[in-house]
Design a protein around this motif. Structure first.
Motif, PDB file in Angstrom:
ATOM      1  N   ARG A   1      70.815  63.637  44.401  1.00 53.05           N
ATOM      2  CA  ARG A   1      70.407  63.303  45.767  1.00 53.05           C
ATOM      3  C   ARG A   1      71.567  62.811  46.611  1.00 53.05           C
ATOM      4  NH1 ARG A   1      64.798  62.260  45.998  1.00 53.05           N
ATOM      5  NH2 ARG A   1      65.167  60.678  47.548  1.00 53.05           N
TER       6      ARG A   1
ATOM      7  N   ASN B   1      73.037  65.974  48.893  1.00 49.92           N
ATOM      8  CA  ASN B   1      72.520  66.325  50.219  1.00 49.92           C
ATOM      9  C   ASN B   1      72.142  65.076  51.020  1.00 49.92           C
ATOM     10  OD1 ASN B   1      70.254  65.662  48.783  1.00 49.92           O
ATOM     11  ND2 ASN B   1      69.003  67.357  49.509  1.00 49.92           N
TER      12      ASN B   1
ATOM     13  N   MET C   1      70.220  62.694  50.508  1.00 52.19           N
ATOM     14  CA  MET C   1      68.843  62.219  50.527  1.00 52.19           C
ATOM     15  C   MET C   1      68.796  60.721  50.201  1.00 52.19           C
ATOM     16  SD  MET C   1      66.614  64.527  51.402  1.00 52.19           S
ATOM     17  CE  MET C   1      64.984  64.477  50.656  1.00 52.19           C
TER      18      MET C   1
ATOM     19  N   LEU D   1      68.132  58.015  52.820  1.00 56.50           N
ATOM     20  CA  LEU D   1      66.787  57.660  53.252  1.00 56.50           C
ATOM     21  C   LEU D   1      66.259  56.447  52.501  1.00 56.50           C
ATOM     22  CD1 LEU D   1      65.306  61.274  53.302  1.00 56.50           C
ATOM     23  CD2 LEU D   1      66.332  60.016  55.182  1.00 56.50           C
TER      24      LEU D   1
ATOM     25  N   VAL E   1      71.317  65.876  58.668  1.00 54.15           N
ATOM     26  CA  VAL E   1      70.228  66.827  58.894  1.00 54.15           C
ATOM     27  C   VAL E   1      70.749  68.257  58.776  1.00 54.15           C
ATOM     28  CG1 VAL E   1      68.652  67.696  60.649  1.00 54.15           C
ATOM     29  CG2 VAL E   1      68.811  65.249  60.235  1.00 54.15           C
TER      30      VAL E   1
ATOM     31  N   ARG F   1      71.641  69.101  55.101  1.00 59.96           N
ATOM     32  CA  ARG F   1      70.513  69.372  54.210  1.00 59.96           C
ATOM     33  C   ARG F   1      70.000  70.788  54.351  1.00 59.96           C
ATOM     34  NH1 ARG F   1      68.291  64.078  56.104  1.00 59.96           N
ATOM     35  NH2 ARG F   1      69.506  62.595  54.904  1.00 59.96           N
ATOM     36  N   ARG F   2      70.244  71.432  55.477  1.00 56.42           N
ATOM     37  CA  ARG F   2      69.872  72.842  55.557  1.00 56.42           C
ATOM     38  C   ARG F   2      70.777  73.664  54.634  1.00 56.42           C
ATOM     39  NH1 ARG F   2      71.315  77.542  57.285  1.00 56.42           N
ATOM     40  NH2 ARG F   2      73.143  76.926  58.444  1.00 56.42           N
TER      41      ARG F   2
ATOM     42  N   MET G   1      66.920  71.685  48.439  1.00 55.24           N
ATOM     43  CA  MET G   1      66.468  70.891  47.300  1.00 55.24           C
ATOM     44  C   MET G   1      65.064  71.300  46.865  1.00 55.24           C
ATOM     45  SD  MET G   1      66.783  66.817  46.932  1.00 55.24           S
ATOM     46  CE  MET G   1      67.278  66.204  45.343  1.00 55.24           C
TER      47      MET G   1
ATOM     48  N   GLY H   1      60.622  75.747  57.933  1.00 54.94           N
ATOM     49  CA  GLY H   1      62.016  75.306  57.861  1.00 54.94           C
ATOM     50  C   GLY H   1      62.915  76.165  58.721  1.00 54.94           C
TER      51      GLY H   1
ATOM     52  N   ILE I   1      62.235  75.293  62.551  1.00 61.36           N
ATOM     53  CA  ILE I   1      62.813  74.045  63.062  1.00 61.36           C
ATOM     54  C   ILE I   1      64.335  74.095  63.043  1.00 61.36           C
ATOM     55  CG2 ILE I   1      60.862  72.532  62.511  1.00 61.36           C
ATOM     56  CD1 ILE I   1      63.144  71.782  60.133  1.00 61.36           C
ATOM     57  N   ASN I   2      64.899  75.003  62.260  1.00 60.80           N
ATOM     58  CA  ASN I   2      66.351  75.148  62.301  1.00 60.80           C
ATOM     59  C   ASN I   2      66.780  76.215  63.308  1.00 60.80           C
ATOM     60  OD1 ASN I   2      67.759  73.337  60.344  1.00 60.80           O
ATOM     61  ND2 ASN I   2      66.224  74.191  58.971  1.00 60.80           N
TER      62      ASN I   2
ATOM     63  N   VAL J   1      65.899  78.945  54.664  1.00 55.86           N
ATOM     64  CA  VAL J   1      66.857  78.357  55.591  1.00 55.86           C
ATOM     65  C   VAL J   1      68.291  78.687  55.188  1.00 55.86           C
ATOM     66  CG1 VAL J   1      65.288  76.530  56.285  1.00 55.86           C
ATOM     67  CG2 VAL J   1      66.876  76.104  54.431  1.00 55.86           C
TER      68      VAL J   1
END
Lengths: 305, 278
Positions: free
Chosen positions: B66, B69, B71, B74, B99, B102-103, B107, B126, B129-130, B180
């Motif tokens: 994690r 990317n 993560m 968070l 952000v 992560r694309r 994961m 996905g 939104i990208n 993505v």
């Protein structure tokens, strides 16, 4: 020598206690139903008694279409019904965006820490403040604006709607937070891992998943707002209004305020009028709850499909 | 060359020879609050290969995964020291948007977690939104085909993703990640909730995907690591050396998979893979 037995299973009492507990729960449940039936029965009986000759439905129709009067034969709730619907609309506009927004901020954005805990505690406390206190707040803040004449809203629908909005804001925040907490973290993680921004995650996944819970909380809160009398008396819902509100800056009265006014009249014939008003209020509340259930089911279906 | 030039260099210009590395950690340490989770990790993840992270529970495999990317950002209180580079770029640099990162580093999670939406929307969301501007139907079909799921779902794209079986859900999650167009796919025990047949399908799929993607997989299943991976990092908890009794994850050995399992250099690795510890 055998060691003393440690286990002494009280089989008989265990077996008996289970059904007794179940029965107690059943009694608790049915007491609610019984009270509701008695309430409805009493109200309907009062309406029927108060409408000699005509049917109860005819009387309700009459109550909905006539203004206040000193004559119980002519008295009705037209102004109060219109005022309550206006208040409902205004409260919806004020309280839902602010309440849901605050809850989203607290759950999805605010970093955990002392500040968040303090805010959280205060919101929980606000939810328990008696409604009359909100009435005094509304009187000082909205109706009089602390004596600043230019800012004061006066005893108008604006002031009433804002006061009721404040009253139910903590309830909406707490209910929305509860709903947001039921959204599994794995859903947020899945979306974040695709490169979604926090706003995209909240908009497309968290809010739709939490929507049934949010709607339930919002409708409960609105129902509470519709039934409140005390704060409206404080912020100046008028006793006698003989025309419909023309807009949010009109003076107004509300259904529960009118019911209260009729109920304290000495003439016993007004009791039937008050009971009819209660039926109208109940009908309004049940309609709202039914709407909530319909919307909720539709949401639940669309998020599954 | 000044540092700012290096950092501003477009990622595409990074060299990509056959045996290049895609992710590099350089003395990486991670803390959750005051307790250290990873200590001094330095490994190179090769491009277009499958790298397995194995080791006993709680040794920080998922934490390492994690970190790649971000993560871990968070998780309140998580912080890292040292460096992770992706295609030569420091992923913690201030101009790197987690952000956007992560694309490019997708994961797949331990428990299949499709969105409570239609199969189509699961894959399309996905990409949308990208800012995907191409033919969405085409992208959905390509992604589902690539995840070896298309034939099973092509007639019911509008049904909920939650109606699929566990193995299908996990392949749907892989399809969603592929849509993505990432360069790296991180998999956190992707088969631990699946039956053996579903597991075999996901493993076949991984083997197929490594032509185009670099894969890092955390697994508790040493046979799985052996079957699918090219490189294996065996992680361990360090000895009680840091005073407060809290043990920290380290990489005991990082070698090509066949060598690690047949001829481990590190005695702790040998003890772990032969089942003496863990």
């Amino acid at each position: 020598m055998t060691p003393p037995t440690v286990y002494e299973p009280e089989r008989w009492s265990r077996r008996a206690l289970g059904p007794i507990f179940g029965l107690a729960c059943l009694v608790a449940t049915s007491s609610g139903v019984v009270v509701l039936s008695i309430l409805l029965g009493a109200v309907v009986a009062a309406v029927v008694k108060g409408s000699p000759g005509g049917s109860a439905f005819a009387m309700l129709r009459h109550l909905m279409s006539s203004f206040q009067s000193v004559d119980p034969e002519l008295a009705g709730f037209k102004a109060g019904l219109a005022g309550s619907l206006w208040l409902l609309g205004l409260v919806t506009v004020f309280a839902i965006p602010v309440g849901v927004g605050a809850a989203v901020f607290l759950e999805e954005y605010a970093p955990p820490g002392r500040l968040r805990r303090i805010v959280q505690l205060n919101i929980a406390n606000l939810a328990g403040v008696p409604s009359i206190v909100y009435g005094i707040l509304g009187l000082a803040l909205f109706v009089r604006a602390f004596g600043m004449k230019r800012m004061a809203l006066g005893p108008t629908l604006w002031a009433g709607g804002l006061t009721l909005g404040l009253l139910i804001l903590p309830v909406i925040v707490i209910a929305t937070q509860e709903a947001l907490r039921t959204v599994p973290g794995s859903l947020r993680q899945a979306a974040m891992a695709l490169g979604a921004s926090r706003w995209q995650v909240v908009r497309d996944h968290v809010l739709p998943s939490a929507m049934p819970g949010i709607l339930t909380g919002v409708i409960l809160a609105l129902s509470r707002a519709i039934g409140e009398t005390a704060p409206l008396l404080m912020v100046g819902a008028a006793g006698a209004i003989l025309r419909l509100p023309r807009g949010p800056s009109s003076r107004y009265t509300a259904l529960p305020v009118e019911i209260y006014n009729y109920a304290k009249e000495p003439d016993p014939r007004f009791q039937g009028v008050a009971a009819g008003g209660i039926l109208l209020l109940l009908a309004l509340l049940l309609t709202m709850n039914a709407t909530a259930i319909v919307i909720r089911n539709r949401y639940a279906r669309s998020s599954r499909g | 060359m000044p540092i700012s030039d290096i950092l501003a260099r477009p990622v595409e210009s990074a060299p990509t020879p056959a045996e290049s590395t895609v992710l590099t950690t350089n003395h990486l340490s991670v803390w959750y609050g005051a307790s250290p989770a990873l200590k001094d990790i330095t490994i190179d993840i090769p491009r277009n290969r499958i790298t397995a992270l194995i080791g006993p529970s709680g040794c920080g495999k998922s934490t390492l995964l994690r970190s790649f990317n971000r993560m871990n950002d968070l998780i309140p209180g998580a912080r890292m020291e040292g460096q992770i580079t992706f295609d030569g770029q420091d992923i913690a640099a201030p101009e790197v948007d987690p952000v956007a990162l992560r694309r490019r580093i997708g994961m797949v999670f331990q428990k299949p977690n499709p969105f409570p939406k239609s199969i189509y929307q699961n894959v399309a969301w996905g990409a949308r939104i990208n800012g995907y501007k191409g033919d969405m139907d085409d992208l959905v079909e390509r992604s589902l085909r690539r995840a070896a799921l298309w034939d099973e779902v092509k007639s019911k794209l509008n049904r909920s993703g939650l109606e699929l079986s566990g193995g299908q859900q996990q392949r749907l999650c892989i399809a969603r990640t592929l849509a993505v167009e990432p360069e790296v796919i991180l998999m956190d025990e992707p088969c631990s909730a699946l039956d053996p047949i579903s597991t075999a399908r996901v493993e076949d799929l991984m083997d197929d995907l490594k032509a185009d993607y670099s894969i890092v997989i955390v697994t508790h299943n040493m046979q799985q690591a052996r079957r699918v991976s090219d490189m294996t990092a065996c992680m361990m908890l360090d000895d009680l050396s840091n005073g407060n009794g809290h043990r920290t994850g380290i990489v005991a050995e990082f070698s090509p998979t066949d060598r690690l399992f047949t001829n481990p250099k590190d005695p702790r690795t040998e003890a772990y893979i032969t089942g003496r510890i863990g």
